[in-house]
Design an enzyme around this catalytic site. Structure first.
Site, PDB file in Angstrom:
ATOM      1  N   LYS A  22     -44.195 -40.971  -0.390  1.00 41.07           N
ATOM      2  CA  LYS A  22     -42.790 -41.370  -0.542  1.00 41.07           C
ATOM      3  C   LYS A  22     -41.924 -40.777   0.566  1.00 41.07           C
ATOM      4  CE  LYS A  22     -39.903 -39.111  -3.542  1.00 41.07           C
ATOM      5  NZ  LYS A  22     -38.650 -38.656  -2.934  1.00 41.07           N
ATOM      6  N   ASN A  23     -42.033 -39.451   0.757  1.00 39.70           N
ATOM      7  CA  ASN A  23     -41.087 -38.797   1.657  1.00 39.70           C
ATOM      8  C   ASN A  23     -41.354 -39.075   3.143  1.00 39.70           C
ATOM      9  OD1 ASN A  23     -39.653 -37.944  -0.509  1.00 39.70           O
ATOM     10  ND2 ASN A  23     -40.484 -35.861  -0.520  1.00 39.70           N
ATOM     11  N   ARG A  92     -31.793 -40.264  -1.924  1.00 41.84           N
ATOM     12  CA  ARG A  92     -31.461 -39.249  -0.937  1.00 41.84           C
ATOM     13  C   ARG A  92     -31.642 -39.783   0.484  1.00 41.84           C
ATOM     14  NH1 ARG A  92     -28.519 -35.030  -0.917  1.00 41.84           N
ATOM     15  NH2 ARG A  92     -29.067 -33.570   0.700  1.00 41.84           N
ATOM     16  N   CYS A 116     -32.259 -36.836  -6.508  1.00 43.43           N
ATOM     17  CA  CYS A 116     -32.374 -35.994  -7.703  1.00 43.43           C
ATOM     18  C   CYS A 116     -31.323 -34.878  -7.678  1.00 43.43           C
ATOM     19  CB  CYS A 116     -33.774 -35.388  -7.777  1.00 43.43           C
ATOM     20  SG  CYS A 116     -35.056 -36.606  -8.099  1.00 43.43           S
ATOM     21  N   ARG A 121     -27.582 -29.514  -2.453  1.00 41.34           N
ATOM     22  CA  ARG A 121     -28.159 -30.335  -1.397  1.00 41.34           C
ATOM     23  C   ARG A 121     -27.142 -30.791  -0.345  1.00 41.34           C
ATOM     24  NH1 ARG A 121     -32.510 -34.451  -3.917  1.00 41.34           N
ATOM     25  NH2 ARG A 121     -33.667 -33.914  -2.045  1.00 41.34           N
ATOM     26  N   PRO A 122     -26.536 -29.834   0.367  1.00 40.13           N
ATOM     27  CA  PRO A 122     -25.559 -30.217   1.393  1.00 40.13           C
ATOM     28  C   PRO A 122     -26.231 -30.899   2.575  1.00 40.13           C
ATOM     29  CG  PRO A 122     -26.055 -27.877   1.544  1.00 40.13           C
ATOM     30  CD  PRO A 122     -26.779 -28.383   0.330  1.00 40.13           C
ATOM     31  N   ILE A 123     -25.422 -31.561   3.433  1.00 44.30           N
ATOM     32  CA  ILE A 123     -25.995 -32.177   4.638  1.00 44.30           C
ATOM     33  C   ILE A 123     -25.343 -31.577   5.893  1.00 44.30           C
ATOM     34  CG2 ILE A 123     -26.781 -34.328   3.570  1.00 44.30           C
ATOM     35  CD1 ILE A 123     -24.243 -35.666   4.788  1.00 44.30           C
ATOM     36  N   ASP A 304     -41.610 -29.340  -4.720  1.00 43.15           N
ATOM     37  CA  ASP A 304     -41.833 -30.585  -5.478  1.00 43.15           C
ATOM     38  C   ASP A 304     -43.001 -30.474  -6.462  1.00 43.15           C
ATOM     39  OD1 ASP A 304     -39.798 -31.574  -3.955  1.00 43.15           O
ATOM     40  OD2 ASP A 304     -41.077 -32.745  -2.626  1.00 43.15           O
ATOM     41  N   ILE A 326     -35.999 -22.845  -3.098  1.00 41.48           N
ATOM     42  CA  ILE A 326     -35.397 -23.923  -2.291  1.00 41.48           C
ATOM     43  C   ILE A 326     -34.167 -24.534  -2.970  1.00 41.48           C
ATOM     44  CG2 ILE A 326     -35.861 -26.081  -1.023  1.00 41.48           C
ATOM     45  CD1 ILE A 326     -37.763 -23.879  -0.109  1.00 41.48           C
ATOM     46  N   ARG A 396     -39.237 -43.828  -9.369  1.00 45.10           N
ATOM     47  CA  ARG A 396     -38.739 -43.716  -7.981  1.00 45.10           C
ATOM     48  C   ARG A 396     -39.819 -43.162  -7.061  1.00 45.10           C
ATOM     49  NH1 ARG A 396     -34.411 -39.820  -7.557  1.00 45.10           N
ATOM     50  NH2 ARG A 396     -35.097 -40.084  -5.432  1.00 45.10           N
TER      51      ARG A 396
END
Ligand code: EPU
Length: 422
Positions: A22-23, A92, A116, A121-123, A304, A326, A396
């Site tokens: 997926k990632n 995401r 999720c 979860r900043p960018i 994960d 994390i 997902r």
């Protein structure tokens, strides 16, 4: 509304074939729009995150053909338009369009991504990287407007080895003038897969998979091909299941090195694993013992797999500890495991699991993707019937989870729940 229903305690035997990661796929798809020609992606998983990305591609007027063999993307007639928030908030990885469209058009308007809810979860690292490459950023509420007169290579040190920031910066640097060096880059295998794909299209990237990635900008990317690597988190999830209820359960189409941090921990707990070249054979072990886990960036223990692992640890004798380093909010499945009989205490980012406990089927909710995987595992090892809602999170990220598990002997089904009206 869908729900998964499991009748637990069935032994599993046969083979589960692992799908594409997926990632990796969710980054490769946005990366493909950097090309001016058709690109072919193989081993793309059939999961709803990919459906959402396909919706974005089609919204941008990109031609997409999807079959079981390949996803063929032709961005020849692409139009750079702001992607509606209702689509981008579905996942995401929509943030990779920020890098891809900035690289291609030097202008992009995007909303804060979804995904999720496992932490803030900043960018910020993505945005700081874009700035260093020449972008100016305006933020209007939830919307980011990025513009650049010229994109120019630079040296970028990441405060945190972020997967998303590493890939996004790599996308922009691919089309920037001159050389970019990303230091403290993330080293996940998915990054190597994306870099290989970009190089196949004509990019010049070296060092992917190490902490220092060098990118020499190029003017144009052309026809490209990539095979998505096997999903190490899906592989890990089924290996955990096999260690608990496997009877010669084979997990095939995997790259064992990618889940070494997991398999070495499972072995430490006493799990019975035979690791082959591209598969693992798992056999149930009755006397598993407690171990400690600390999540960390690759090649550390993946965050994960922390949630699926917590279900495993309920079956180990003694006190196990999981330290999540994390994300701030990745223990949302724990109250549900407790409702099934697990003995788990949480202190800040530490979960303390006392085993072995007898789990009993219950009605539980998947609050996020890997929480869902943890509850599926718990349902498979519990006595009686477990009903899981929040199934859309699971779909997902796990291709054909119901078919894969029922094919090896699990009693699991998915049903559309009808609302009762009185
Ligand atoms: N971070 C920042 N600033 C940033 C970016 C990240 O502080 O600008 C922090 C995060 O808050 C987090 C850490 O850095 O504490 C790592 O985040 P990272 O950016 O690596 O995560 P991500 O790119 O958002 C991807 C996967 C996640 C996986 C992580 C870590 C995708 C689409 N998502 O997320 O996958 O947990 O890397 O390996 O690739 C999942 O599949 O269930 C999942 C959540």
């Amino acid at each position: 509304m869908k729900e998964i229903i499991i009748n637990g305690k069935k032994e599993l035997s046969g083979t589960i074939r692992i799908s594409g990661a997926k990632n990796a796929a969710v980054a490769v798809i946005p990366a493909s729009i950097l090309s001016d020609e058709e690109v072919t992606l193989c081993n793309v998983p059939e999961i709803s995150d990919i459906d959402s990305l396909e919706e974005i591609l089609k919204f941008l007027n990109i031609d997409v053909k999807r079959s079981t063999e390949a996803m063929i993307i032709n961005p020849k007639n692409i139009k750079n338009k702001p992607i509606p928030e209702r689509i981008s908030e579905k996942l995401r990885a929509s943030y990779y369009f920020m890098g891809a469209l900035l690289a291609k058009y030097k202008h992009v308007e995007m909303y804060f991504p979804g995904g999720c809810k496992i932490g803030s979860r900043p960018i910020n690292l993505h945005l700081e990287g874009f700035k260093k490459l020449g972008a100016k950023i305006k933020i209007e509420g939830n919307k980011y407007i990025l513009d650049a007169n010229k994109l120019k290579g630079n040296n970028i040190y990441l405060d945190v080895a972020s997967v998303g920031a590493t890939i996004n910066i790599m996308l922009v640097a691919t089309k920037a003038e001159g050389q970019t060096i990303i230091e403290n880059a993330a080293r996940e295998p998915e990054i190597v897969n994306v870099a290989t794909f970009l190089n196949n299209m004509g990019a010049n990237i070296t060092g992917a998979g190490t902490s220092v990635i060098k990118i020499r900008g190029v003017k144009q990317l052309k026809k490209g091909f990539i095979e998505i690597i096997p999903d190490r988190i899906e592989a890990g999830t089924y290996t955990i299941i096999g260690s608990l209820i496997g009877k010669n359960l084979k997990i095939s189409n995997i790259i064992p090195e990618h889940i070494e941090s997991l398999t070495s921990k499972l072995k430490e707990a006493g799990a019975n694993l035979i690791i082959e070249e591209d598969s693992i054979i798992c056999k149930r072990h009755k006397n598993l013992k407690a171990i400690d886990i600390r999540t960390y960036y690759y090649p550390g223990f993946p965050t994960d797999l922390q949630q699926p692992m917590s279900s495993f640890l309920t079956q180990c004798v003694g006190t196990s500890k999981i330290e999540e380093t994390i994300y701030e909010n990745r223990f949302m499945h724990i109250p549900y495991l407790k409702s099934m009989g697990a003995d788990i205490g949480i202190k800040n980012n530490l979960a303390i699991i006392k085993g072995k406990t007898h789990l009993k089927g219950s009605s539980v909710t998947a609050t996020d993707l890997r929480a869902g995987a943890a509850l599926v595992i718990a349902g498979l090892i519990a006595d009686g019937k477990t009903t899981i809602t929040g199934v859309e999170h699971i779909l997902r990220g796990y291709e054909g989870i119901i078919e894969k598990l029922s094919n090896v002997g699990a009693d699991i089904k998915i049903e559309e729940k009808t609302c009762q009206t009185s």
